[in-house]
Design a protein around this motif. Structure first.
Motif, PDB file in Angstrom:
ATOM      1  N   ARG A 173       0.841  -1.200   0.000  1.00  0.00           N
ATOM      2  CA  ARG A 173       0.000   0.000   0.000  1.00  0.00           C
ATOM      3  C   ARG A 173       0.874   1.248   0.000  1.00  0.00           C
ATOM      4  O   ARG A 173       2.053   1.193   0.307  1.00  0.00           O
ATOM      5  CB  ARG A 173      -0.869   0.014   1.240  1.00  0.00           C
ATOM      6  CG  ARG A 173      -0.014   0.027   2.525  1.00  0.00           C
ATOM      7  CD  ARG A 173      -0.820   0.523   3.691  1.00  0.00           C
ATOM      8  NE  ARG A 173      -0.069   0.467   4.931  1.00  0.00           N
ATOM      9  CZ  ARG A 173      -0.130   1.408   5.875  1.00  0.00           C
ATOM     10  NH1 ARG A 173      -0.922   2.452   5.710  1.00  0.00           N
ATOM     11  NH2 ARG A 173       0.578   1.314   6.986  1.00  0.00           N
ATOM     12  N   ARG A 174       0.257   2.357  -0.360  1.00  0.00           N
ATOM     13  CA  ARG A 174       0.922   3.640  -0.231  1.00  0.00           C
ATOM     14  C   ARG A 174       0.643   4.215   1.143  1.00  0.00           C
ATOM     15  O   ARG A 174      -0.500   4.192   1.611  1.00  0.00           O
ATOM     16  CB  ARG A 174       0.424   4.604  -1.307  1.00  0.00           C
ATOM     17  CG  ARG A 174       0.810   4.178  -2.709  1.00  0.00           C
ATOM     18  CD  ARG A 174       0.027   4.960  -3.740  1.00  0.00           C
ATOM     19  NE  ARG A 174       0.539   6.317  -3.850  1.00  0.00           N
ATOM     20  CZ  ARG A 174      -0.201   7.423  -3.706  1.00  0.00           C
ATOM     21  NH1 ARG A 174      -1.481   7.325  -3.429  1.00  0.00           N
ATOM     22  NH2 ARG A 174       0.343   8.594  -3.846  1.00  0.00           N
ATOM     23  N   ASP A 176       1.053   7.353   1.827  1.00  0.00           N
ATOM     24  CA  ASP A 176       0.516   8.708   1.613  1.00  0.00           C
ATOM     25  C   ASP A 176      -0.998   8.760   1.780  1.00  0.00           C
ATOM     26  O   ASP A 176      -1.560   9.815   2.064  1.00  0.00           O
ATOM     27  CB  ASP A 176       0.819   9.216   0.193  1.00  0.00           C
ATOM     28  CG  ASP A 176       2.172   8.776  -0.312  1.00  0.00           C
ATOM     29  OD1 ASP A 176       2.561   7.637  -0.037  1.00  0.00           O
ATOM     30  OD2 ASP A 176       2.814   9.574  -0.996  1.00  0.00           O
ATOM     31  N   ASP A 177      -1.663   7.613   1.564  1.00  0.00           N
ATOM     32  CA  ASP A 177      -3.121   7.605   1.652  1.00  0.00           C
ATOM     33  C   ASP A 177      -3.601   8.039   3.020  1.00  0.00           C
ATOM     34  O   ASP A 177      -4.760   8.368   3.209  1.00  0.00           O
ATOM     35  CB  ASP A 177      -3.658   6.187   1.392  1.00  0.00           C
ATOM     36  CG  ASP A 177      -3.486   5.793  -0.060  1.00  0.00           C
ATOM     37  OD1 ASP A 177      -3.008   6.635  -0.838  1.00  0.00           O
ATOM     38  OD2 ASP A 177      -3.822   4.650  -0.386  1.00  0.00           O
ATOM     39  N   ARG A 184       5.475  10.199   2.965  1.00  0.00           N
ATOM     40  CA  ARG A 184       5.154   9.431   1.775  1.00  0.00           C
ATOM     41  C   ARG A 184       5.862   8.098   1.918  1.00  0.00           C
ATOM     42  O   ARG A 184       6.894   8.006   2.603  1.00  0.00           O
ATOM     43  CB  ARG A 184       5.616  10.165   0.519  1.00  0.00           C
ATOM     44  CG  ARG A 184       7.072  10.555   0.564  1.00  0.00           C
ATOM     45  CD  ARG A 184       7.269  11.901  -0.080  1.00  0.00           C
ATOM     46  NE  ARG A 184       6.493  12.909   0.615  1.00  0.00           N
ATOM     47  CZ  ARG A 184       5.881  13.941   0.013  1.00  0.00           C
ATOM     48  NH1 ARG A 184       5.953  14.087  -1.278  1.00  0.00           N
ATOM     49  NH2 ARG A 184       5.201  14.826   0.705  1.00  0.00           N
ATOM     50  N   VAL A 186       5.772   3.504   0.999  1.00  0.00           N
ATOM     51  CA  VAL A 186       5.090   2.276   0.609  1.00  0.00           C
ATOM     52  C   VAL A 186       5.306   1.265   1.719  1.00  0.00           C
ATOM     53  O   VAL A 186       6.325   1.272   2.397  1.00  0.00           O
ATOM     54  CB  VAL A 186       5.640   1.729  -0.725  1.00  0.00           C
ATOM     55  CG1 VAL A 186       5.244   2.642  -1.880  1.00  0.00           C
ATOM     56  CG2 VAL A 186       7.156   1.548  -0.686  1.00  0.00           C
ATOM     57  N   HIS A 202       7.984  10.696  -4.490  1.00  0.00           N
ATOM     58  CA  HIS A 202       6.588  10.269  -4.436  1.00  0.00           C
ATOM     59  C   HIS A 202       6.549   8.749  -4.368  1.00  0.00           C
ATOM     60  O   HIS A 202       7.485   8.073  -4.782  1.00  0.00           O
ATOM     61  CB  HIS A 202       5.798  10.781  -5.641  1.00  0.00           C
ATOM     62  CG  HIS A 202       6.203  10.127  -6.934  1.00  0.00           C
ATOM     63  ND1 HIS A 202       7.136  10.666  -7.780  1.00  0.00           N
ATOM     64  CD2 HIS A 202       5.810   8.963  -7.512  1.00  0.00           C
ATOM     65  CE1 HIS A 202       7.306   9.866  -8.819  1.00  0.00           C
ATOM     66  NE2 HIS A 202       6.513   8.831  -8.687  1.00  0.00           N
ATOM     67  N   SER A 203       5.459   8.247  -3.820  1.00  0.00           N
ATOM     68  CA  SER A 203       5.339   6.799  -3.690  1.00  0.00           C
ATOM     69  C   SER A 203       4.610   6.230  -4.897  1.00  0.00           C
ATOM     70  O   SER A 203       3.834   6.928  -5.554  1.00  0.00           O
ATOM     71  CB  SER A 203       4.587   6.446  -2.413  1.00  0.00           C
ATOM     72  OG  SER A 203       3.266   6.919  -2.497  1.00  0.00           O
ATOM     73  N   LEU A 205       2.929   2.358  -6.535  1.00  0.00           N
ATOM     74  CA  LEU A 205       2.614   0.920  -6.477  1.00  0.00           C
ATOM     75  C   LEU A 205       2.340   0.440  -7.889  1.00  0.00           C
ATOM     76  O   LEU A 205       1.705   1.143  -8.682  1.00  0.00           O
ATOM     77  CB  LEU A 205       1.346   0.665  -5.661  1.00  0.00           C
ATOM     78  CG  LEU A 205       1.385   0.691  -4.152  1.00  0.00           C
ATOM     79  CD1 LEU A 205       0.022   0.222  -3.626  1.00  0.00           C
ATOM     80  CD2 LEU A 205       2.483  -0.195  -3.592  1.00  0.00           C
ATOM     81  N   VAL A 222      -0.810   4.997  -8.251  1.00  0.00           N
ATOM     82  CA  VAL A 222      -1.652   4.662  -7.098  1.00  0.00           C
ATOM     83  C   VAL A 222      -2.161   3.222  -7.140  1.00  0.00           C
ATOM     84  O   VAL A 222      -2.911   2.813  -6.265  1.00  0.00           O
ATOM     85  CB  VAL A 222      -2.879   5.590  -7.011  1.00  0.00           C
ATOM     86  CG1 VAL A 222      -2.440   7.033  -6.848  1.00  0.00           C
ATOM     87  CG2 VAL A 222      -3.751   5.433  -8.253  1.00  0.00           C
ATOM     88  N   GLY A 229       6.237  -1.805  -4.439  1.00  0.00           N
ATOM     89  CA  GLY A 229       6.122  -0.426  -4.000  1.00  0.00           C
ATOM     90  C   GLY A 229       7.478   0.246  -3.993  1.00  0.00           C
ATOM     91  O   GLY A 229       8.487  -0.395  -3.708  1.00  0.00           O
ATOM     92  N   LEU A 231       9.552   4.359  -3.550  1.00  0.00           N
ATOM     93  CA  LEU A 231       9.626   5.809  -3.531  1.00  0.00           C
ATOM     94  C   LEU A 231      10.492   6.227  -4.704  1.00  0.00           C
ATOM     95  O   LEU A 231      11.573   5.657  -4.926  1.00  0.00           O
ATOM     96  CB  LEU A 231      10.208   6.292  -2.206  1.00  0.00           C
ATOM     97  CG  LEU A 231       9.187   6.267  -1.056  1.00  0.00           C
ATOM     98  CD1 LEU A 231       9.875   6.190   0.287  1.00  0.00           C
ATOM     99  CD2 LEU A 231       8.291   7.502  -1.131  1.00  0.00           C
TER     100      LEU A 231
END
Lengths: 710, 710
Positions: A173-174, A176-177, A184, A186, A202-203, A205, A222, A229, A231
């Protein structure tokens, strides 16, 4: 050239976790509560000067096309797939260098530098109230940094750090969610993650690392179905860029079965996001602590071979540490320090505790007290004893279990998970050895910590331990010879063994065992000193009398050709190095006169010097490569014990460390780096003819901390 | 002879857990949160009339000798091992029979009967206050019973039930170590266990099942290193004995990432020991409930083939259910009903929700409301729409995401894990379909539950849904034709797809899609009825006007040779069965006049009858074996949709179920039992030429519950 391709564990303290890296392929990764590397692909790469071409450290394998599972009939499922222009290739092995140190492990290749930071810290006693220091030491994360030297580059280059998880229960999963946008990252479920607070990253997937790094459409990073995953960021042209990461672990809720505990760090970190947040906010502080710890080691006089082995051992030790917080009513809120047994994952195996002792006394002595007290209150028992082959029972006394559980299962009170009944080999009881282990650990703790209250509180246990040791010698005091003569009733007709359970019989049998006898002597010597110091004169005398008896017995077992057999008086003919192992305890438990070569036990010491000179020869206790062979009758040799005996050899027996010694050190390094069997397993203990075959991924090598005291 | 060797899921309700059994080898076991069988050895055996010889159901594989890991050099590690006299062999396959029913699955072989009990229960609405009923329904356990007929036996015979766990994090353990002595059992960590309260049974751990069943010394059954656990007892001679077991699951603490939730059952069961305790104390009650549920099914008029498929589907549906309790602040304490998507483990995939609808409306309608409300408050979004190939945006409106998460990761608000951008095939958005799904599920819920408050509370959503549907038809009301004409801006230049994403393009494309068009018609019809019933006359008229337009469009698409192409007006030539799928909703949402063959939509119905008669022929939508082929241009056919269309075929189109129908049913049973690809996966959906290749271990087959309404 320093070695490059071997796994090392990079571990937080007390989290039973390891970011393992260094062996090529998907053979490292973020492992939580495992007895082995996580076997995940780890992706660390940099765009080359050719667009869409990436050079990657070789710690991954090509992913299968996961998309096919979702579109089973399509001849070309990629037609439905977001294609990526990215193409990855591993750096050539020759282009990679590595600087592997105590708290920093640095890989360099091309314009990429990858640095892992895992500080060696003292854990403060949780009862001392140093909450911030405790939180800092227990943070379940290690840190990492990528440096990109793009000074010669004409354009920005993409850089990434990610992994492919393999937890059976939860999705990648990310991060950042969730949260407020600062973090940020994974991760996999709630248990492992790589995070950053660098806004340039940024992450992403995706099904593959290529798609994560260069999706056809940026928004597609996303993809929640993606098992990979990473970065991802851009390193601008014309400068050196650094990107910082936290490699995080977290197990919330109840961590153990049998008895309920939680990880102590969950008092400070409710979830893995909080772990990453704290780690990144304190990155500089941890880096400083790492550099400080390394600087202290640099001041030591270890040789390169010694230094590598010590560093490697410390890395693996921390991977097995697990600091828990008791939840069940009987001991609610009590701290519970556990060291897991590497690949076997037994918890606080006592014969390992006795070897971790030196390291823990140096770093955080309260953990030794904690271990000893758990052995008293939950893992002690009382038995009777019997002569071999006889059924008549005599009084035994207190002893302690082999371990306290396995793989997050806490064993029932007074019983280990390992010990069985009716056996005389592997899996039999180790009653006498663990009794001796309690004695030598406790006397060492008392001397090293100055914690007299420990004696006051547990005086009766000390008295019981002495009594129990004597009872296992002979029921009739006048017939005692200072060493073990009777087996525990817990063996139910079998025979006790020692920690060398899986070595040959020369070390496995406890009764009349040479290693055991010298260690028993050490227990009496150091107990005698403790009793004396605390005014228990009668017990001091009794202990010293037993030490004298043991001396006499050992000296009497000397053969004319200059060695004592591994098992005495029973026709055994093994030559063993660990005869000298027990001599370490007078050093660490504050009895220097006992090991003076012309002191009260001069005869024993001279006998053991002669013994060692006899056995430490090719054809007996040396392998062809010069490495030490613990027993002349076994090819299985254990590095942790070799380290310990090397210390005794130089520090106690005052024997010189000459070319043969250095040749041995070099051989032992080669054993650990053997690419066929060893290099994958980080630090391992049981080496068969120089290859790791047992006790892999193991914490016990920190006996080498003794070298720092020479 | 009824089939024997296929996996079936035996699952608690809402625990995302399954005791899977029936496929030979180590291919079943106690699975928690998996998208597949746990692949564990399950040991169910009985001593034969030869002492030490055991006949065992064939659901295991021989264990490797684990002991070797602990004694790496020994030539014969068994020399150190407790030997067992036990010898196991599997029952001959021909000697095993099976009676597989809705709540009882019974294996019989020789004198051994093994019975698994998994009641089908309604889950009460947690807001209704029926705490005891809720606890009973949510118990995360299934029950089992072994019966031994030893009436002819001359001596007592050992009997056992156990398994070999494979959780990567935790050890196998004895349950007896904890608690007050009433429970005995074996388990893995805190997550799975087999328990009993029968004092004639004892628990055993060992490296192998042989050592667990017949250790050399009885005391050695406590071996903590053993990865095999079993309950073992003696069946006395001369009588029939029964032994009862609870097969338990438990995940404590935080169950999900993204947002924190826990299993709802953890409100009632703090740990797995409490699960076993409750299950065993209520064994008779659960057995009664199981028998009651079966009796109700027995009263139905299903054929054998239908009955098997329905039963099999229900078993797999429950294995994917997961009832959670929201922990994060925004919705703390709110119930969260999730159905995972079989092997893919996506959470509440909306196009599956719309197929589970019929079963949930029958069992516990509040779960439908719960799902719809989560779609409103967390998984709705608003977009714009575009004509294909054009960039001008027009107003769109509300819609809903494809899913709510994957593998215990709860997706961020307003976004699914599945949907990507810029695509026109698999993984593109399903904006229009999910909008239609919300409409038909909501109208069905309103009719089936009588819960008028749902309309009052969410009236604005109903109005917005209608508006959004219209906007996706054509921005100019006068040019609307009742079906989808514009794609969501979320596709970012791609095209929307439908749930038939992995089938051929004839069903994948949403715009002008025949299946989608009829389902859209159903949305308008049922919305019109709801608006009318609640006094929203203007909207009722608008919806009905759209339904008329859809009718006209569909009828106009009829080809002279008697069918409507899968994608209309675009040169596509696929013949598809799911043209009729949408006709189910007037039935379940209370609009019977809409499907009267001479009613207001007679023209549409007659057209679809003609369509179906045209396509349901060999060479088009029938496989050679008589099974239904959803699309003439794909070999991928989905059983869940076949079941639904069969219901429509008979119940709405009034077509007769003749030999061809029965031949199809028999083919579909064979598809599920295919030993190469299907039988291992319990119930699966996507069949390629009669073999399960996708959507395996899947919950969607409960569309067959509609058959009970015929």
């Amino acid at each position: 050239m320093p070695p490059v391709f071997f796994n090392a564990q990079h571990s937080p303290i007390g989290a039973f976790a390891s970011f393992t890296l260094g062996f090529p392929g998907a053979r490292g990764g973020l492992g939580l509560e495992l007895g082995k590397p996580a076997n995940q692909s780890v992706f660390i790469g940099l765009e080359s000067d050719q667009p869409h071409q990436y050079d990657v450290l070789p710690f991954y394998k090509d992913a299968e096309d996961e998309a096919r599972r979702y579109d089973v009939e399509a001849v070309a499922p990629e037609d439905h797939q977001p294609k990526s222009a990215a193409r990855l290739k591993p750096f050539a092995e020759d282009d990679i260098s590595r600087d592997y140190q105590l708290c920093l492990d640095v890989f360099r290749a091309g314009d990429l530098t990858f640095r892992i930071v895992s500080p060696v810290l003292s854990v403060p006693d949780p009862r001392g109230g140093e909450v911030e220091e405790l939180k800092r030491a227990l943070l379940p994360a290690v840190l990492a940094e990528i440096e990109v030297d793009n000074r010669k580059g004409k354009s920005a280059r993409r850089v990434f750090f990610g992994y492919q998880g393999n937890d059976p229960y939860s999705a990648m999963r990310r991060i950042d969610d969730r949260g407020e946008g600062r973090l940020r990252g994974v991760g996999q479920g709630n248990i492992t993650a790589i995070m950053s607070d660098d806004p340039r990253l940024h992450s992403a997937l995706a099904f593959s690392i290529e798609q994560a790094v260069e999706p056809k459409i940026d928004e597609n990073v996303v993809f929640g179905l993606g098992g990979v995953g990473a970065l991802v960021g851009m390193a601008p042209a014309g400068e050196v860029s650094r990107f910082r990461f936290a490699i995080c672990f977290h197990r919330g809720g109840t961590a153990t079965s049998g008895q309920a505990t939680r990880y102590y760090y969950t008092r400070f970190f409710q979830n893995i996001e909080q772990v990453g947040d704290y780690a990144l906010a304190h990155f500089n502080e941890y880096l400083q602590l790492a550099e400080d710890a390394q600087r202290r080691l640099d001041a030591s006089r270890l040789s390169e071979a010694q230094r590598f082995q010590f560093i490697h051992a410390v890395h693996s030790y921390y991977g097995s540490t697990q600091f828990l917080d008791w939840l069940d009513e009987d001991h609610a809120g009590e701290p519970y320090w556990v060291v897991n047994e590497g690949e076997y994952r037994m918890m606080n195996t006592f014969d390992l505790t006795a070897d971790h002792l030196y390291f823990e006394m140096k770093m955080n002595p309260w953990t030794v007290r904690n271990e000893l007290e758990w052995f008293i209150r939950r893992y002690s028992y009382r038995d009777e004893v019997r002569f071999p082959g006889e059924s008549k029972a005599f009084p035994g006394g207190i002893s302690f279990t082999h371990d306290q559980g396995i793989a997050n299962h806490i064993s029932r009170p007074a019983y280990s998970t390992y010990e069985l009944f009716g056996l005389s080999g592997c899996f039999s009881h180790m009653t006498h050895e663990q009794l001796v282990n309690w004695a030598v650990c406790a006397t060492t703790y008392l001397h090293g910590s100055g914690d007299d209250a420990f004696y006051t509180t547990h005086r009766q246990v000390f008295l019981d331990v002495l009594q129990s040791l004597e009872n296992r010698d002979h029921p009739n005091p006048s017939q005692r010879n200072g060493i073990m003569g009777l087996d525990s009733s817990r063996t139910m007709g079998g025979a006790e063994i020692t920690t060398y359970d899986s070595l040959d019989a020369s070390l496995g049998q406890a009764r009349n065992n040479l290693y055991m006898a010298v260690k028993t002597w050490a227990a009496y010597v150091t107990l005698g000193e403790v009793f004396h110091r605390h005014g228990d004169g009668k017990q001091a005398d009794a202990a010293r009398q037993q030490a004298q008896r043991a001396t006499k017995t050992l000296v009497s077992a000397m053969r004319e050709d200059g060695y004592i057999p591994g098992v005495m008086f029973e026709g055994n003919d093994s030559k063993i190095i660990p005869a000298i192992e027990g001599l370490v305890f007078p050093v660490v438990a504050g009895c220097p006169e006992a090991i003076e070569l012309d002191g009260p036990y001069a005869e024993l010491l001279q006998t053991l010097i002669r013994h060692l000179k006899t056995v430490l020869k090719p054809g007996a206790c040396l392998f062809d490569d010069g490495g030490w062979k613990l027993s002349s009758t076994s090819n299985n040799s254990w590095l942790s014990k070799i380290y310990l005996c090397q210390f005794v050899y130089r520090r106690v027996l005052k024997l010189p460390w000459d070319d043969a010694g250095r040749r041995a050190d070099d051989a032992h390094v080669r054993w650990l780096l053997n690419p066929q069997h060893s290099a994958y397993w980080a630090w391992s203990d049981q080496m068969i003819s120089g290859e790791a075959w047992g006790s892999k991924y193991y914490p016990r090598g920190v006996t080498s901390v003794l070298w720092l005291e020479e």
